[in-house]
Design a protein around this motif. Sequence first.
Motif, mmCIF file in Angstrom:
data_model
loop_
_atom_site.group_PDB
_atom_site.id
_atom_site.type_symbol
_atom_site.label_atom_id
_atom_site.label_comp_id
_atom_site.label_asym_id
_atom_site.label_seq_id
_atom_site.Cartn_x
_atom_site.Cartn_y
_atom_site.Cartn_z
ATOM 1 N N ASP A 100 -53.633 -55.948 24.443
ATOM 2 C CA ASP A 100 -54.379 -55.536 25.628
ATOM 3 C C ASP A 100 -54.222 -54.036 25.866
ATOM 4 O O ASP A 100 -53.755 -53.603 26.924
ATOM 5 N N ALA A 101 -54.578 -53.269 24.841
ATOM 6 C CA ALA A 101 -54.495 -51.808 24.907
ATOM 7 C C ALA A 101 -55.899 -51.225 24.798
ATOM 8 O O ALA A 101 -56.413 -51.036 23.689
ATOM 9 N N PRO A 102 -56.541 -50.950 25.922
ATOM 10 C CA PRO A 102 -57.915 -50.452 25.869
ATOM 11 C C PRO A 102 -58.052 -49.114 25.139
ATOM 12 O O PRO A 102 -59.094 -48.834 24.559
ATOM 13 N N GLY A 103 -57.013 -48.300 25.126
ATOM 14 C CA GLY A 103 -57.072 -47.030 24.413
ATOM 15 C C GLY A 103 -57.236 -47.236 22.912
ATOM 16 O O GLY A 103 -57.994 -46.519 22.255
ATOM 17 N N ILE A 104 -56.522 -48.213 22.371
ATOM 18 C CA ILE A 104 -56.636 -48.503 20.940
ATOM 19 C C ILE A 104 -58.015 -49.079 20.636
ATOM 20 O O ILE A 104 -58.632 -48.740 19.617
ATOM 21 N N THR A 105 -58.520 -49.916 21.520
ATOM 22 C CA THR A 105 -59.852 -50.484 21.320
ATOM 23 C C THR A 105 -60.923 -49.401 21.394
ATOM 24 O O THR A 105 -61.869 -49.399 20.601
ATOM 25 N N ARG A 106 -60.767 -48.442 22.317
ATOM 26 C CA ARG A 106 -61.721 -47.319 22.384
ATOM 27 C C ARG A 106 -61.656 -46.494 21.100
ATOM 28 O O ARG A 106 -62.687 -46.073 20.566
ATOM 29 N N PHE A 107 -60.434 -46.251 20.608
ATOM 30 C CA PHE A 107 -60.278 -45.534 19.346
ATOM 31 C C PHE A 107 -61.005 -46.283 18.231
ATOM 32 O O PHE A 107 -61.696 -45.679 17.408
ATOM 33 N N ALA A 108 -60.860 -47.604 18.195
ATOM 34 C CA ALA A 108 -61.501 -48.420 17.156
ATOM 35 C C ALA A 108 -63.019 -48.307 17.226
ATOM 36 O O ALA A 108 -63.687 -48.268 16.190
ATOM 37 N N PHE B 157 -59.169 -52.740 16.202
ATOM 38 C CA PHE B 157 -59.795 -53.722 17.093
ATOM 39 C C PHE B 157 -58.852 -54.894 17.336
ATOM 40 O O PHE B 157 -58.683 -55.347 18.474
ATOM 41 N N ALA B 158 -58.229 -55.387 16.271
ATOM 42 C CA ALA B 158 -57.338 -56.546 16.390
ATOM 43 C C ALA B 158 -56.105 -56.217 17.226
ATOM 44 O O ALA B 158 -55.733 -56.991 18.118
ATOM 45 N N VAL B 159 -55.480 -55.096 16.961
ATOM 46 C CA VAL B 159 -54.271 -54.721 17.702
ATOM 47 C C VAL B 159 -54.605 -54.427 19.159
ATOM 48 O O VAL B 159 -53.904 -54.871 20.067
ATOM 49 N N THR C 171 -41.657 -58.941 21.657
ATOM 50 C CA THR C 171 -41.380 -58.466 20.298
ATOM 51 C C THR C 171 -42.623 -58.398 19.414
ATOM 52 O O THR C 171 -42.820 -57.397 18.732
ATOM 53 N N PRO C 172 -43.484 -59.417 19.390
ATOM 54 C CA PRO C 172 -44.683 -59.307 18.539
ATOM 55 C C PRO C 172 -45.586 -58.137 18.945
ATOM 56 O O PRO C 172 -46.136 -57.458 18.083
ATOM 57 N N ASP C 173 -45.723 -57.898 20.249
ATOM 58 C CA ASP C 173 -46.547 -56.775 20.700
ATOM 59 C C ASP C 173 -45.961 -55.443 20.246
ATOM 60 O O ASP C 173 -46.679 -54.560 19.783
ATOM 61 N N VAL C 174 -44.664 -55.321 20.375
ATOM 62 C CA VAL C 174 -44.003 -54.085 19.943
ATOM 63 C C VAL C 174 -44.161 -53.907 18.435
ATOM 64 O O VAL C 174 -44.462 -52.812 17.958
ATOM 65 N N ALA C 175 -43.981 -54.988 17.691
ATOM 66 C CA ALA C 175 -44.121 -54.922 16.233
ATOM 67 C C ALA C 175 -45.538 -54.503 15.844
ATOM 68 O O ALA C 175 -45.728 -53.672 14.948
#
Length: 108
Positions: free
Chosen positions: A67-75, A60-62, A10-14
């Motif tokens: 553990d979503a490398p796509g979001i980190t790359r976007f950041a 970066f935090a999300v 749930t926290p990850d989805v949120a």
Amino acid sequence: AKNFGLISATPDVALLVLWAAAMVWLPALLGFELMRPRLDYDIRRWATAFPLGMFASCSFAVGGAVDAPGITRFARIWVWVAFAVWLVLYALLVSDGLGLPICSAAVL
């Protein structure tokens, strides 16, 4: 150990839902900036720069939390976009403070 599958996910989805909701505001922010262009320095431009930087930080935090490398790359890309906007605004601020002519072609 008990399996709390749904509860632990749930926290990850949120986080992902809130991050996606924040991303939806980026086109709106750009649209409002294009609707009311301020070509010279205007202190209200910082209200554009701040959300860009905070969204990079949030990404970066999300990305790390879920553990979503796509979001980190976007950041990693978005932080440079936010920094470029900050640099332009700072240059316009200094130019305005020194009474230097400001390039009217500046988009920000």
